[in-house]
Design an enzyme around this catalytic site. Structure first.
Site, PDB file in Angstrom:
ATOM      1  N   TYR A 137       0.852  -1.195   0.000  1.00 14.45           N
ATOM      2  CA  TYR A 137       0.000   0.000   0.000  1.00 14.45           C
ATOM      3  C   TYR A 137       0.881   1.236   0.000  1.00 14.45           C
ATOM      4  O   TYR A 137       1.890   1.306   0.712  1.00 14.45           O
ATOM      5  CB  TYR A 137      -0.892   0.014   1.245  1.00 14.45           C
ATOM      6  CG  TYR A 137      -1.679   1.299   1.412  1.00 14.45           C
ATOM      7  CD1 TYR A 137      -2.980   1.391   0.925  1.00 14.45           C
ATOM      8  CD2 TYR A 137      -1.124   2.423   2.030  1.00 14.45           C
ATOM      9  CE1 TYR A 137      -3.719   2.566   1.064  1.00 14.45           C
ATOM     10  CE2 TYR A 137      -1.848   3.598   2.162  1.00 14.45           C
ATOM     11  CZ  TYR A 137      -3.141   3.670   1.676  1.00 14.45           C
ATOM     12  OH  TYR A 137      -3.858   4.830   1.805  1.00 14.45           O
ATOM     13  N   GLU A 145      -4.002   7.426  -3.954  1.00 11.44           N
ATOM     14  CA  GLU A 145      -3.981   6.204  -3.142  1.00 11.44           C
ATOM     15  C   GLU A 145      -3.842   4.982  -4.037  1.00 11.44           C
ATOM     16  O   GLU A 145      -4.635   4.793  -4.962  1.00 11.44           O
ATOM     17  CB  GLU A 145      -5.264   6.106  -2.317  1.00 11.44           C
ATOM     18  CG  GLU A 145      -5.290   4.928  -1.363  1.00 11.44           C
ATOM     19  CD  GLU A 145      -6.588   4.874  -0.573  1.00 11.44           C
ATOM     20  OE1 GLU A 145      -6.539   4.412   0.582  1.00 11.44           O
ATOM     21  OE2 GLU A 145      -7.636   5.292  -1.091  1.00 11.44           O
TER      22      GLU A 145
END
Length: 449
Positions: free
Chosen positions: A152, A242
């Protein structure tokens, strides 16, 4: 370098938003509207900026989806089909026709046709959309990736850091909130000086934090991806970028497999190609209409319409409605310099909203004059045939003149000087109107002398 989720959430209200903000009705950073684009747009932008992404494309019909699959992926090969709806939890959602899941693996002949036919033209309902869901008019076809591991990484604006900050974790492909809560030591942050840009030391730290071994080809490639992500974030006036997951493939490539990007609406004048991708069908129709007239409007789920001048007073008004047992239908700040026309447009918006049972107007006349509001209210009532009961509380500049205008009109308004009293009346009237609607009755209200 570890960071708890509480601090992370304080850094950005929109941290996990997939379409609308996490708390609808609480405007982030003073009510800023942030452009959100579909995943296929994000993938195309990444590709244009030299960031490795899977082969992917968008289709708006079953025939186009099947052709795209055959031309881009190749018949007989696996692919992924995703519903292009601006919400989180698409994979666990369901469509209005009963079809389950907005993300599917296509591994059998005919799957692309079958799945796209079930998705297109339907409403996708997820935990973020509410019961009505959002329309699915596009699907994305992407190549299937064989991943060794998932990570991530995101970039957002952080007030404490005074600029952009990277959030990274070697544990990706799942809810980053859950990772932060269970294993906060796997969450890393790296602020970046916006005047300097990302340095080699910072990209090295981030690549290492993501689990790549220094001085290996994959570590070098990850550094390059990180630096390109930052450049894109800065060049595109993004407020959030993101990536979940950022993946390492079986052949040691580093690939962005899923990306979400928000952009600052204040930069629309210099990001016109990006803003051309705005999908109004995914936005609350009330917010779209309000934006046309420079009204700060955010739709909520209650039945008491609110019109207030000033964001702070608007928040306080919503709070006291909740305190009295009611539920606000919106956040609507007409600002300190609203014209009579804007006030009328605000009332047209509230009047056209079927969920609104009564309207509470709360004006503190400073820059905004109370008589201007009163004229706007009365003109709106006259011009649009306002039938919904209105409770109005006025204080400040030209309040005497405003009350004289209201008294001289033939339109019935419930006027009060006290905000608590106004909220109590609004809650009570909303309950009565709601009951009368259920009984198919009409009611009218007259204030006691």
């Amino acid at each position: 370098q570890s960071i708890t989720m509480n601090h992370l959430l304080k850094s950005s209200v929109k941290f996990t938003a997939r379409g609308n903000s996490l708390l609808r009705g609480v405007p982030a950073m003073g009510g800023a509207r942030l452009l959100n684009v579909h995943e296929y747009v994000s993938m195309d932008m990444m590709r244009e900026n030299g960031i490795p992404v899977p082969k992917s494309g968008m289709a708006e019909s079953v025939e186009a989806a099947n052709k795209l699959y055959k031309d881009m992926i190749g018949e007989g090969k696996d692919c992924v089909i995703k519903a292009m709806v601006l919400t989180g939890g698409r994979g666990l959602g369901h469509f209005s026709n009963g079809f389950q899941g907005g993300v599917h693996m296509c591994s059998k002949p005919g799957d692309v046709v079958k799945f796209s036919a079930q998705m297109l033209g339907q409403q996708l309902i997820t935990k973020q959309t509410g019961a009505a869901g959002l329309p699915c008019s596009k699907v994305m076809i992407a190549e299937r990736m064989y991943l060794r591991r998932e990570m991530y990484i995101s970039i957002m604006l952080d007030r404490a850091a005074g600029g952009p900050i990277f959030i990274a974790s070697p544990a990706g492909g799942t809810s980053i909130e859950d990772v932060a809560e269970a294993t906060p030591e796997l969450i890393f942050k790296q602020p970046v000086d916006i005047m300097v840009g990302i340095t080699d030391a910072q990209s090295t730290f981030l690549a290492t934090s993501l689990g790549f071994v220094p001085n290996t080809p994959s570590h070098t490639e990850c550094k390059s991806v990180v630096e390109k992500l930052y450049k894109m974030f800065r060049d595109k006036d993004a407020t959030l970028l993101e990536v979940n997951p950022l993946a390492e493939t079986a052949d040691n490539r580093v690939v962005v497999c899923d990306a979400k990007i928000n952009f600052d609406d204040n930069a629309e004048f210099r990001q016109k190609p990006t803003f051309a991708f705005r999908d109004r069908s995914q936005e609350d129709w009330r917010e779209v209409e309000a934006a046309k007239y420079d009204l700060n409007y955010i739709g909520l789920t209650g039945n008491i319409g609110c019109m207030v001048n000033g964001a702070g007073l608007a928040m306080a008004t919503m709070d006291i409605i909740k305190l009295e047992g009611g539920d606000p239908a919106n956040f609507l700040d007409v600002g300190g310099g609203a014209s009579e026309d804007q006030v009328q447009k605000a009332f047209e918006l509230l009047n056209s909203d079927k969920t609104v049972k009564t309207i509470l107007v709360n004006i503190f006349g400073g820059i905004m004059r109370c008589d201007v509001i009163a004229k706007g209210v009365l003109n709106a009532a006259k011009n649009i045939g306002m039938k919904k009961p209105i409770i109005i509380r006025l204080k400040g500049t030209n309040v005497k003149e405003a009350k004289e205008l209201i008294a001289a009109s033939d339109f019935q308004l419930t006027v009060t000087d006290d905000l608590e009293d106004a909220a109590k009346k609004a809650v009570a009237i909303a309950e009565i109107v709601n009951l009368s609607d259920k009984a198919n009755l009409e009611v009218s209200f007259t204030a006691k002398k």
